[in-house]
Design an enzyme around this catalytic site. Structure first.
Site, short mmCIF file in Angstrom:
data_model
loop_
_atom_site.label_atom_id
_atom_site.label_comp_id
_atom_site.label_asym_id
_atom_site.label_seq_id
_atom_site.Cartn_x
_atom_site.Cartn_y
_atom_site.Cartn_z
N CYS A 381 0.83 -1.20 0.00
CA CYS A 381 0.00 0.00 0.00
C CYS A 381 0.87 1.26 0.00
O CYS A 381 1.46 1.58 -1.02
CB CYS A 381 -1.01 -0.04 1.15
SG CYS A 381 -2.42 1.00 0.79
N HIS A 507 -3.69 -5.03 0.21
CA HIS A 507 -3.11 -5.59 1.45
C HIS A 507 -3.19 -7.12 1.42
O HIS A 507 -4.16 -7.69 1.92
CB HIS A 507 -3.89 -5.08 2.66
CG HIS A 507 -3.72 -3.63 2.92
ND1 HIS A 507 -2.89 -3.13 3.89
CD2 HIS A 507 -4.26 -2.55 2.30
CE1 HIS A 507 -2.93 -1.81 3.88
NE2 HIS A 507 -3.76 -1.44 2.92
N GLU A 509 -1.71 -9.12 3.24
CA GLU A 509 -1.61 -9.67 4.61
C GLU A 509 -2.97 -10.01 5.20
O GLU A 509 -3.07 -10.85 6.09
CB GLU A 509 -0.84 -8.70 5.53
CG GLU A 509 -1.55 -7.42 5.94
CD GLU A 509 -1.41 -6.27 4.93
OE1 GLU A 509 -1.12 -6.55 3.75
OE2 GLU A 509 -1.60 -5.11 5.32
N1 GLN Z 1 -1.78 6.71 2.84
C1 GLN Z 1 -1.90 5.98 1.64
C2 GLN Z 1 -3.25 6.15 0.97
O1 GLN Z 1 -4.18 6.58 1.59
C3 GLN Z 1 -1.62 4.50 1.87
C4 GLN Z 1 -2.64 3.83 2.75
C5 GLN Z 1 -2.17 2.52 3.31
O2 GLN Z 1 -0.98 2.21 3.34
N2 GLN Z 1 -3.10 1.71 3.79
O3 GLN Z 1 -3.40 5.86 -0.19
#
Ligand code: GLN
Length: 541
Positions: A381, A507, A509
């Protein structure tokens, strides 16, 4: 109708109600029952999505895009099932529903009160899953500790629902702490006696006591607990500290917890639990043949629960690779100058998800270090977004390249706010959340890793790769190998000129399970093992 098991907590928080609930769920599932687990959290946030990870650790995202408590991650990993919005409810959500009803005039002029309106809404939600799936058993974890002011409406609702149901339809397990006093070398039962008294004051007599302890609980102590807490001696279950949370189902089985529960719920024992795969997993986990060192770069590392699902995914992937994964938290802010001091010697570098600017420069340095030194790199992410920013700044030499999350005026917004986010005012529940499809290019490493070209993964973000810049990236070998088929949003970046340099916008995970490790984590650990082997050969030459 489903049968209900409620798990309450006494004496202190952090006793591991989630692990106990998940372990019991696993045992019942392994006997052939259809089980689900839900958690009720007594705080006023509508969901944990707006919480800083320092408060309660990671926010776990379900398929349907619910932002939930990290215990739901345990439920999914142990039971290998998917949970949903209905599996996690907070006081905030209960009140939100009741207040909206009041505004609509649904209460027909009545005074709206904790009893019965709030408790009725809690009871309605206790039983919501019954209508969603044909579950035999629903385990409900009540967050917080008995005696807390904010737990009272839940205990009152539990008392009422127990009264509403028939004998054998609902039981309560009270998880408590039996502290060991070093000076007198004794296990003490008094705090448990008091917490059971607290429960009794709310009209709830626990059916089973599960006792967290550092030492084996003697028969004598079980006897004493049984007498003072008004349970049968065999219903006092020892929950001793375990080497790994994945031992807990087996430890509870030794204490006959599953059998006792079934007996009390008037359910047949069916077959003995089938735990063959689980046991195999544990044997492998405890006898690794290899080991690797992974740096986990993030900004919340003082509370590693912020990365719970990532850490568990490493355990799963490591185990199936017969490899112990030693994860070292690396604080992003420390990498601003001379990152090599903190990053040399690792076999893999992971940049974790996150929000906000703190540690940005350090994370960019970590991505650069991994790229230039051929160290396996995995960005999740925000981690993918960092890899993109780093590449834009240092390889493509785009002046001031950045994400508009960190620099709204950047001349090169390689990561930018998603269009649908632009006019949003509310922060709660408004990210791009939950399961989305991704199509993978067949000739990519990712297609090999997944063994297919169409996947579905869970998301939680507001920013995205700015497709305007894609040709420049791909010209230099940093390829968008996975995209959403509808929005064309970049989901996976893979750098060709490197043994393993992968960033994913989603994600992975959240989808790793004990009996089903995630292919990307598997591949990352394998790459780390290869890296280590090559390095060892080089050093020995
Ligand atoms: N801050 C980033 C976004 O909003 C990544 C978010 C995250 O890592 N879950 O896109």
């Amino acid at each position: 109708m489903a049968k209900y098991i409620f798990v309450t907590g006494g004496v202190t928080s952090s006793l591991g109600k989630g692990i106990i609930a998940a372990s019991l769920g696993k045992l019942l599932l392994a006997r052939g029952y259809k089980v689900t687990i839900q958690k009720f959290d007594p705080y006023i946030n509508v969901d944990p999505g707006t919480l800083n990870p320092y408060e309660h650790g990671e926010c776990y995202v379900t398929d349907d895009g619910a932002e939930t408590d990290l215990d739901l991650g345990h439920y999914e990993r142990f039971l290998n099932v998917s949970t949903s919005q209905a599996n996690n409810v907070t006081t905030g959500r209960i009140y939100q529903t009741v207040i909206s009803k009041e505004r609509r005039g649904d209460y027909l002029g009545k005074t709206v009160q904790v009893v019965p309106h709030i408790t009725n809404e809690i009871k309605r939600r206790f039983r919501l899953l019954e209508h969603e799936g044909d579950y035999d058993i629903i385990i409900t974890e009540l967050g917080g500790t008995v005696g807390d002011i904010e737990s009272l409406p839940y205990l009152e609702a539990l008392r009422q629902i127990k009264r509403d149901l028939n004998r054998g339809d609902l039981i309560t397990i009270h998880l408590t702490l039996i502290p060991y006093l070093k000076t007198s070398q004794e296990l003490k039962t008094k705090p448990t006696q008091h917490s059971v008294k607290d429960l009794l004051q709310s009209g709830i007599q626990p059916d089973i006591l599960a006792c967290r302890t550092e030492m084996t609980i003697s028969e004598e102590i079980k006897e004493k607990l049984a007498l003072f807490c008004n349970v049968r001696k065999q219903d006092v279950i020892e929950a001793i500290d375990a080497e790994t949370i994945y031992d807990v189902p087996l430890l509870l089985q030794k204490e006959n917890l599953d059998e006792i529960v079934l007996e009390k719920l008037l359910l047949p024992k069916k077959k003995n639990p089938d735990l063959k795969n689980w046991k195999e997993f544990l044997t492998k986990f405890k006898n690794p043949k290899h080991n690797v060192r992974i740096a986990l770069v993030g900004k919340y590392i003082e509370l590693m629960d912020s990365y719970k699902s990532i850490l568990e995914s490493f355990i799963h992937a490591g185990t199936y690779n017969e490899c112990k994964v030693n994860v070292t938290p690396v604080k992003a802010e420390n990498l601003i100058t001379e990152p090599e001091n903190f990053l040399s010697g690792f076999d893999g570098i992971l940049i974790a998800p996150g929000f906000g600017e703190r540690g940005l420069e350090g994370k960019i340095n970590a991505a650069k270090y991994a790229r230039e030194n051929n160290i396996p790199f995995f960005g999740i992410c925000l981690g993918m977004q960092i890899a993109v920013i780093e590449f834009a700044q240092n390889v493509l030499k785009f002046a001031g390249a950045n994400s508009t999350e960190f620099d709204t005026k950047t001349p090169n917004p390689v990561i930018d706010l998603m269009q649908e986010q632009v006019n949003l005012i509310n922060k709660g529940g408004t990210m791009r959340l939950g399961l989305y499809k991704c199509i993978i290019k067949p000739d990519s490493m990712l297609a090999d890793i997944y063994g297919k070209t169409e996947i579905e993964e869970r998301h939680r973000h507001r920013y995205e790769f700015n497709n305007k810049y894609l040709p420049s990236f791909e010209e230099k070998g940093f390829m968008a190998v996975g995209k959403n088929p509808v929005s064309n949003l970049v989901e996976i970046m893979e750098y060709n000129d490197h043994p393993f340099y992968i960033g994913v916008q989603y994600h992975p995970e959240y989808k790793s399970r004990v009996e089903k490790p995630h292919p990307l984590f598997m591949a990352f650990i394998k790459a780390a093992m290869n890296h280590k082997e090559k390095n060892t050969v080089r050093i020995n030459q």
